[in-house]
Design a protein around this motif. Structure first.
Motif, PDB file in Angstrom:
ATOM      1  N   VAL A  55      -4.469  -5.352   3.594  1.00  0.00           N
ATOM      2  CA  VAL A  55      -4.017  -5.112   4.798  1.00  0.00           C
ATOM      3  C   VAL A  55      -5.256  -3.475   4.319  1.00  0.00           C
ATOM      4  CG1 VAL A  55      -1.610  -3.540   4.348  1.00  0.00           C
ATOM      5  CG2 VAL A  55      -2.829  -3.773   6.233  1.00  0.00           C
ATOM      6  N   SER A  56      -5.619  -3.454   5.701  1.00  0.00           N
ATOM      7  CA  SER A  56      -6.520  -1.902   5.304  1.00  0.00           C
ATOM      8  C   SER A  56      -6.221  -0.883   5.858  1.00  0.00           C
ATOM      9  CB  SER A  56      -7.897  -2.463   6.875  1.00  0.00           C
ATOM     10  OG  SER A  56      -7.128  -2.458   7.670  1.00  0.00           O
ATOM     11  N   VAL A  65       7.024  -7.926   6.538  1.00  0.00           N
ATOM     12  CA  VAL A  65       6.587  -6.312   6.686  1.00  0.00           C
ATOM     13  C   VAL A  65       7.197  -5.726   8.154  1.00  0.00           C
ATOM     14  CG1 VAL A  65       4.777  -4.416   6.516  1.00  0.00           C
ATOM     15  CG2 VAL A  65       5.010  -6.091   4.493  1.00  0.00           C
ATOM     16  N   ALA A  66       6.904  -6.925   8.947  1.00  0.00           N
ATOM     17  CA  ALA A  66       6.600  -6.062  10.466  1.00  0.00           C
ATOM     18  C   ALA A  66       8.543  -5.677  10.811  1.00  0.00           C
ATOM     19  CB  ALA A  66       6.262  -7.394  11.071  1.00  0.00           C
ATOM     20  N   MET A  67       9.006  -6.760   9.744  1.00  0.00           N
ATOM     21  CA  MET A  67      10.122  -6.427   9.789  1.00  0.00           C
ATOM     22  C   MET A  67      10.638  -5.618   9.047  1.00  0.00           C
ATOM     23  SD  MET A  67      11.226  -9.212  11.976  1.00  0.00           S
ATOM     24  CE  MET A  67      13.252  -9.422  11.970  1.00  0.00           C
ATOM     25  N   GLY A  68      10.162  -5.406   8.193  1.00  0.00           N
ATOM     26  CA  GLY A  68      10.900  -3.723   8.274  1.00  0.00           C
ATOM     27  C   GLY A  68      10.706  -2.694   8.327  1.00  0.00           C
ATOM     28  N   LEU A  69       9.363  -2.690   9.537  1.00  0.00           N
ATOM     29  CA  LEU A  69       9.289  -1.586   9.967  1.00  0.00           C
ATOM     30  C   LEU A  69      10.148  -1.001  11.508  1.00  0.00           C
ATOM     31  CD1 LEU A  69       5.491  -2.676  10.338  1.00  0.00           C
ATOM     32  CD2 LEU A  69       6.326   0.530   8.888  1.00  0.00           C
ATOM     33  N   PRO A 119      -2.500   2.907   7.504  1.00  0.00           N
ATOM     34  CA  PRO A 119      -2.750   4.530   7.066  1.00  0.00           C
ATOM     35  C   PRO A 119      -2.146   4.794   6.108  1.00  0.00           C
ATOM     36  CG  PRO A 119      -1.898   4.357   9.656  1.00  0.00           C
ATOM     37  CD  PRO A 119      -2.454   2.906   8.727  1.00  0.00           C
ATOM     38  N   GLU A 120      -0.432   4.239   5.881  1.00  0.00           N
ATOM     39  CA  GLU A 120       1.136   4.810   4.582  1.00  0.00           C
ATOM     40  C   GLU A 120      -0.152   4.357   3.879  1.00  0.00           C
ATOM     41  OE1 GLU A 120       0.790   3.480   7.862  1.00  0.00           O
ATOM     42  OE2 GLU A 120       2.633   5.497   9.089  1.00  0.00           O
ATOM     43  N   PRO A 121       0.729   5.159   2.824  1.00  0.00           N
ATOM     44  CA  PRO A 121       0.865   4.906   0.823  1.00  0.00           C
ATOM     45  C   PRO A 121       1.369   3.796   1.221  1.00  0.00           C
ATOM     46  CG  PRO A 121       1.509   7.326   1.278  1.00  0.00           C
ATOM     47  CD  PRO A 121       1.512   6.795   2.963  1.00  0.00           C
ATOM     48  N   MET A 122       2.858   3.460   1.263  1.00  0.00           N
ATOM     49  CA  MET A 122       3.819   2.843   1.631  1.00  0.00           C
ATOM     50  C   MET A 122       4.732   2.145   2.530  1.00  0.00           C
ATOM     51  SD  MET A 122       3.883   3.290  -1.859  1.00  0.00           S
ATOM     52  CE  MET A 122       5.721   3.171  -2.715  1.00  0.00           C
ATOM     53  N   TYR A 123       5.020   0.788   1.871  1.00  0.00           N
ATOM     54  CA  TYR A 123       5.634   0.137   2.934  1.00  0.00           C
ATOM     55  C   TYR A 123       6.702   0.643   3.068  1.00  0.00           C
ATOM     56  CZ  TYR A 123       1.527  -3.702   3.830  1.00  0.00           C
ATOM     57  OH  TYR A 123       0.733  -4.166   3.810  1.00  0.00           O
ATOM     58  N   PRO A 124       7.650   0.372   4.843  1.00  0.00           N
ATOM     59  CA  PRO A 124       9.899   0.769   4.295  1.00  0.00           C
ATOM     60  C   PRO A 124       9.890  -0.767   3.544  1.00  0.00           C
ATOM     61  CG  PRO A 124       8.663   0.039   6.594  1.00  0.00           C
ATOM     62  CD  PRO A 124       7.444   0.185   5.247  1.00  0.00           C
ATOM     63  N   PRO A 135       1.543  -0.846  -0.061  1.00  0.00           N
ATOM     64  CA  PRO A 135       0.148  -2.053   0.365  1.00  0.00           C
ATOM     65  C   PRO A 135      -1.304  -2.087  -0.602  1.00  0.00           C
ATOM     66  CG  PRO A 135       0.631  -0.146   1.844  1.00  0.00           C
ATOM     67  CD  PRO A 135       0.928   0.422   0.235  1.00  0.00           C
ATOM     68  N   LEU A 136      -1.725  -3.548  -0.300  1.00  0.00           N
ATOM     69  CA  LEU A 136      -2.876  -3.888  -1.314  1.00  0.00           C
ATOM     70  C   LEU A 136      -3.793  -3.731  -0.659  1.00  0.00           C
ATOM     71  CD1 LEU A 136      -1.556  -7.557  -2.860  1.00  0.00           C
ATOM     72  CD2 LEU A 136      -1.109  -5.339  -4.005  1.00  0.00           C
ATOM     73  N   ARG A 137      -4.862  -3.175  -1.315  1.00  0.00           N
ATOM     74  CA  ARG A 137      -6.083  -2.961  -0.279  1.00  0.00           C
ATOM     75  C   ARG A 137      -6.964  -3.737  -1.027  1.00  0.00           C
ATOM     76  NH1 ARG A 137      -3.667  -0.152   3.643  1.00  0.00           N
ATOM     77  NH2 ARG A 137      -2.016   1.634   2.613  1.00  0.00           N
ATOM     78  N   GLY A 138      -7.013  -4.590  -1.760  1.00  0.00           N
ATOM     79  CA  GLY A 138      -8.814  -5.130  -2.466  1.00  0.00           C
ATOM     80  C   GLY A 138      -8.672  -6.132  -1.174  1.00  0.00           C
ATOM     81  N   ASP A 139     -10.835  -6.388  -2.155  1.00  0.00           N
ATOM     82  CA  ASP A 139     -10.795  -7.445  -0.628  1.00  0.00           C
ATOM     83  C   ASP A 139     -10.181  -9.167  -1.077  1.00  0.00           C
ATOM     84  OD1 ASP A 139     -11.737  -5.516   0.605  1.00  0.00           O
ATOM     85  OD2 ASP A 139     -14.173  -5.663  -0.404  1.00  0.00           O
ATOM     86  N   ASN A 140     -10.120  -9.376  -2.443  1.00  0.00           N
ATOM     87  CA  ASN A 140      -9.394 -10.029  -2.926  1.00  0.00           C
ATOM     88  C   ASN A 140      -8.071 -10.764  -3.097  1.00  0.00           C
ATOM     89  OD1 ASN A 140     -12.637 -10.462  -3.605  1.00  0.00           O
ATOM     90  ND2 ASN A 140     -11.976 -10.050  -5.486  1.00  0.00           N
ATOM     91  N   ASP A 141      -7.394  -9.702  -2.685  1.00  0.00           N
ATOM     92  CA  ASP A 141      -6.072 -10.361  -2.127  1.00  0.00           C
ATOM     93  C   ASP A 141      -4.828 -10.498  -1.170  1.00  0.00           C
ATOM     94  OD1 ASP A 141      -4.887  -8.746  -4.846  1.00  0.00           O
ATOM     95  OD2 ASP A 141      -5.344  -6.512  -3.798  1.00  0.00           O
ATOM     96  N   LYS A 142      -4.256 -11.578  -1.198  1.00  0.00           N
ATOM     97  CA  LYS A 142      -4.710 -12.556  -0.355  1.00  0.00           C
ATOM     98  C   LYS A 142      -3.180 -11.593   0.676  1.00  0.00           C
ATOM     99  CE  LYS A 142      -1.407 -16.061   1.292  1.00  0.00           C
ATOM    100  NZ  LYS A 142      -0.568 -17.469   0.405  1.00  0.00           N
TER     101      LYS A 142
END
Length: 127
Positions: free
Chosen positions: A17-18, A64-68, A23-28, A7-14
């Motif tokens: 996600v916080s 990502v929701a569909m991946g979850l 909280p997981e380190p990777m998306y499915p 997941p991208l965590r930077g404030d400037n990334d479109k």
């Protein structure tokens, strides 16, 4: 090896996600892009007895929701086999790709070709 994304965590990334939201380190594994095809197997699992759609946690990004949900259904998203059928952008220029990826305003419509999806399918499928 299956492809996963951090997941991208930077404030400037479109698409940031916080940690509180995810909280997981990777998306499915998930289908990136504006469209994807779904099998009846996926639809029945997602909306049927397990009702995974209603019980899924909030995710602001539909891909990502569909991946979850696919992960809950033990279904692995796959790419279309024939890349000639894919059409990601209306022009194949770095200007358009950069504008999309950086969340900038669209290119003036008068500079774009007429949309043409003949002979093409959506980018991904979940089966």
């Amino acid at each position: 090896k299956k492809k996963e994304f951090r997941p991208l965590r930077g404030d400037n990334d479109k698409w940031a996600v916080s940690f509180e939201l995810y909280p997981e380190p990777m998306y499915p594994r998930y289908c990136q892009g504006a469209g994807f095809a779904l099998s009846w197997k996926f639809i029945e699992c997602a909306s049927g007895e397990g009702d995974h759609i209603s019980n899924a946690r909030f995710m602001p990004f539909e891909d990502v929701a569909m991946g979850l949900i696919a992960q809950r259904c033990n279904i692995v998203p796959t790419m279309a086999e024939d890349e000639r059928l894919l059409h990601m952008y209306r022009t194949d220029t770095s200007e358009e790709r950069n504008r999309v990826n950086q969340g900038k305003k669209r290119i003036d419509a008068s500079k774009l070709p007429i949309p043409d999806m003949s002979g093409r399918i959506v980018q991904h499928r979940i089966h």
